[in-house]
Enzyme design. Structure first.
Site, PDB file in Angstrom:
ATOM      1  N   CYS A 170       0.822  -1.209   0.000  1.00  0.00           N
ATOM      2  CA  CYS A 170       0.000   0.000   0.000  1.00  0.00           C
ATOM      3  C   CYS A 170       0.858   1.263   0.000  1.00  0.00           C
ATOM      4  CB  CYS A 170      -0.989   0.006   1.161  1.00  0.00           C
ATOM      5  SG  CYS A 170      -0.295  -0.573   2.695  1.00  0.00           S
ATOM      6  N   HIS A 196      19.018   1.143  -2.887  1.00  0.00           N
ATOM      7  CA  HIS A 196      17.593   1.397  -2.680  1.00  0.00           C
ATOM      8  C   HIS A 196      16.885   0.135  -2.188  1.00  0.00           C
ATOM      9  CE1 HIS A 196      13.646   3.160  -3.236  1.00  0.00           C
ATOM     10  NE2 HIS A 196      13.294   2.040  -3.830  1.00  0.00           N
TER      11      HIS A 196
END
Lengths: 434, 271
Positions: free
Chosen positions: A50, A99
């Site tokens: 989400c 990342h």
């Protein structure tokens, strides 16, 4: 071979954008297959939570690969590229590795240190492994990311900070309500932190859970998880007075709970105190409600300050985690760099040549009455033999081009013949598909 | 003899106050236990002193300033000990016990000698009237202390100043509960005190209500607490504003009890 990362997260896109780009786990096979059918994309994984949607892929054509995947994200969801473009980030090389390591270690999460993201990436990787869209590099890459996350978790106190945010919320609630028995918790919107905190409140005695969401199905799903009650979003203010503790994390662009709307709720609560925890950015609750008599409003910053006061040297822990990641990037990046055809063939040839030369020299030095041109002949013989031996593998490698299979060969060669490319690569066991 | 036990009481209250104040700075369970034990010791000694005086004087010793203040301190400590054992909130003592000590010191400063009882007070009504009034005063004192702590704790929560004192103070819910119970006990007691006082007045002075300053001020106090209870029962009134009004009620009560006697001459001035 290069690792590229393309995606968007809570840091670059609001929830209404994230929702549009999200991939449903139930039908992840099609996008994975579409992703691999893109020109120049060798391996691919789709992570969709989400708070973020990210694609990890390998390619030989960095610029092209990134551009195609950025387009793919828009096209697959039938969105205009111009709408999506400003929210997307892309990384390659070391930055891409950093990342993903940071995401897996929960350093990039909305609540730094929250534990769910690692499980979500593992699930995403599981789909990619099931549909065979991840190969040797991404397999190794993701496993590395998992182990880095584990190191960060065990060697720093970063992970405990998310737990302590929920803990702090529970402690504060106890200072308001005494004990939490028979208290009602209401979740407005969904989010990792909200669910975590709600679970903490339940573990501490809270009895009822009310869940509301703009998408009623989501509310129902979450309510099911907590054995609670789902409430249509329109009925929020008809039910708000039932809640003693309210957790909000909707993506609404402006406040949904204002002093005016809350005053009526307080009246219906017969002025019993209400504890509001606003996790959303931008905020769901107008900060002015804290001025109301029975209202105690805390947002994420407040809670983290509470925790920071208890958890000295949080900055140090974050630095420690970044140092672990930097260290692991170095090792992994070296490994990726070795997976190149030409340097591998050169290294292989050098390795064979080294062995050949050593054997020729040894033979000559032990052969006392050798004919004068023995060395020349031996050189010729062994060189020819070596070239014959290496001819076919070299051709295969060069011909197989840029694919998953090539990486497999390259990695195998590196291990089997102890090839040292770019020096100092740590030997690790081959982690093929599990 | 009665004076010795009273001074012993003062000494014990003094030590208890120091221990309770130390509890504010440091959290050790044995410190809290020691504070409570010393206070219980002081309370028992105080009871002894009052009984001594009762026997020596031959009447319930609440007829002059010393006796009133001393009895007031005794009821405060008694009611406080009840709430402490019931709610396990020793930290409340850090606010209540110093106040009880101040009142006791006040009782020690004013003249202490036993005088023959004012004939007007020679009546069985003195028991129901004064005991009810003192009970109400004690409960209102506790409620005032609790309301003060409520304001402090609520301020900490609102301003997010979550220091060591915040951690030590009890939850808003417990404070609210104790405060409400104090009102629920104190208000009927004050009501009975006023009613029995009126009946007694009609017998002794010939009129139920003569707007004596004590009567007027106790009526004002009564209205404040009546408003608080009414708000609580109808709209669930509580929180900061209710706490402020509770503190107002306490201050009016204190004036009714002590100020009126000291500064406004009237029918109730026996000191």
């Amino acid at each position: 071979m290069n690792i590229i990362v393309i995606g968007l997260s809570h840091k670059t896109a609001s929830v209404d954008i994230r929702e549009k780009v999200a991939f449903s786990p139930n039908s992840i096979e099609k996008p994975l297959r579409d992703l691999l059918s893109l020109d120049g994309i060798v391996e691919g994984i789709i992570v969709s939570t989400c708070n973020r949607v990210e694609i990890y892929a390998t390619t030989h054509d960095i610029a092209g690969g990134i551009a195609r995947i950025r387009r793919f994200l828009a096209d697959y969801h039938h969105l205009s590229y111009d709408l999506l473009e400003p929210h997307l980030y892309s990384f390659h090389g070391e930055d891409a590795i950093r990342h993903v390591f940071r995401v897996a270690s929960s350093l990039d999460s909305m609540v730094v240190g929250e534990p769910q993201i690692l499980g979500q990436i593992k699930t995403s990787y599981g789909y990619a492994a099931e549909y065979k869209t991840s190969g040797i590099i991404l397999n190794r890459f993701l496993h590395k990311a998992f182990s880095v996350a584990k190191r960060v978790r065990t060697e720093t106190k970063i992970a405990s900070s998310a737990v302590s945010v929920s803990f702090a919320a529970v402690e504060l609630a106890k200072k308001i309500f005494g004990n939490l028995n028979d208290k009602t918790v209401m979740l407005i919107g969904a989010g990792e932190m909200c669910e975590l905190a709600a679970r903490h409140f339940l573990n501490n005695g809270a009895k009822n859970v009310l869940v509301t969401n703009r998408t009623f199905e989501k509310a129902e799903r979450l309510a099911g998880e907590f054995n609670g009650e789902a409430i249509p979003f329109e009925d929020l203010f008809l039910n708000l007075h039932k809640a003693d503790i309210v957790l909000t994390s909707t993506g609404a662009p402006h406040a949904i709970i204002t002093p005016d709307s809350l005053e009526e709720v307080i009246r219906r609560r017969r002025m019993r105190p209400v504890f509001l925890i606003d996790i959303a950015v931008p905020r769901d609750i107008d900060p002015a409600v804290n001025e109301l008599d029975a209202v105690y409003l805390y947002d994420m910053d407040d809670l983290q300050q509470v925790v920071a006061a208890n958890l000295e040297g949080r900055k140090q822990e974050a630095d420690k985690a970044e140092a672990i990641i930097a260290e692991e990037i170095g090792q992994f990046y070296k490994w990726v760099a070795t997976l190149e055809v030409r340097p591998t063939i050169v290294a292989l040839r050098n390795r064979f040549d080294e062995l050949r030369r050593a054997e020729v020299e040894r033979t000559i030095s032990n052969w006392k009455d050798a004919p004068p041109d023995t060395e020349k002949r031996l050189e010729a013989l062994t060189s020819a033999f070596m070239n014959k031996l290496l001819h076919h593998p070299s051709i295969v490698l060069k011909k197989s081009g840029q694919g998953n299979r090539t990486d497999l060969y390259l990695d195998a060669l590196r291990v089997l013949f102890e090839l040292e490319l770019d020096n100092g690569v740590e030997e690790e066991s081959l982690e093929l598909e599990e | 003899m009665t004076q010795i036990s009273f001074y012993l009481t003062l000494a014990l209250y003094g030590v208890a106050t120091l221990l309770y104040l130390a509890c504010l700075l440091k959290t050790t369970p044995c410190l809290a236990t020691a504070a409570q034990r010393v206070l219980v010791g002081g309370f028992l000694m105080h009871c002894l002193a009052v009984i001594h005086r009762f026997i020596a004087a031959g009447y319930l010793p609440i007829t002059n300033m010393h006796e009133s203040l001393s009895f007031f301190a005794l009821t405060i400590v008694g009611v406080y000990l009840f709430f402490e054992s019931r709610y396990k909130v020793g930290i409340l003592g850090s606010f209540i016990v110093p106040f009880a000590l101040l009142i006791s010191i006040g009782a020690g400063i004013v003249p202490m000698e036993i005088k023959p009882l004012n004939p007007a007070l020679r009546s069985a009504w003195i028991y129901s009237h004064t005991i009810m009034a003192f009970g109400a005063y004690a409960f209102f004192t506790i409620s005032g202390g609790v309301a003060t702590i409520y304001l402090i704790q609520s301020h900490f929560l609102k301003k997010k100043q979550l220091g060591p004192l915040f951690v030590k103070l009890p939850s808003l819910d417990i404070l609210d509960d104790i405060g409400y119970r104090c009102l629920a006990f104190g208000f009927p007691m004050l009501t009975i005190a006023i009613i029995t006082g009126a009946i007694w007045a009609s017998r002794a002075w010939g009129s139920y209500w003569s707007w004596d300053p004590k009567e007027t001020w106790s009526l004002i106090t009564w209205f404040i607490y009546a408003a608080l209870l009414h708000g609580r029962l109808t709209t669930g009134w509580r929180g900061r504003r209710a706490a402020i009004l509770t503190i107002c009620g306490f201050l009016f009560m204190l004036f009714t009890f002590i100020g009126v006697n000291l500064w406004i001459p009237g029918l109730h001035s026996y000191t």
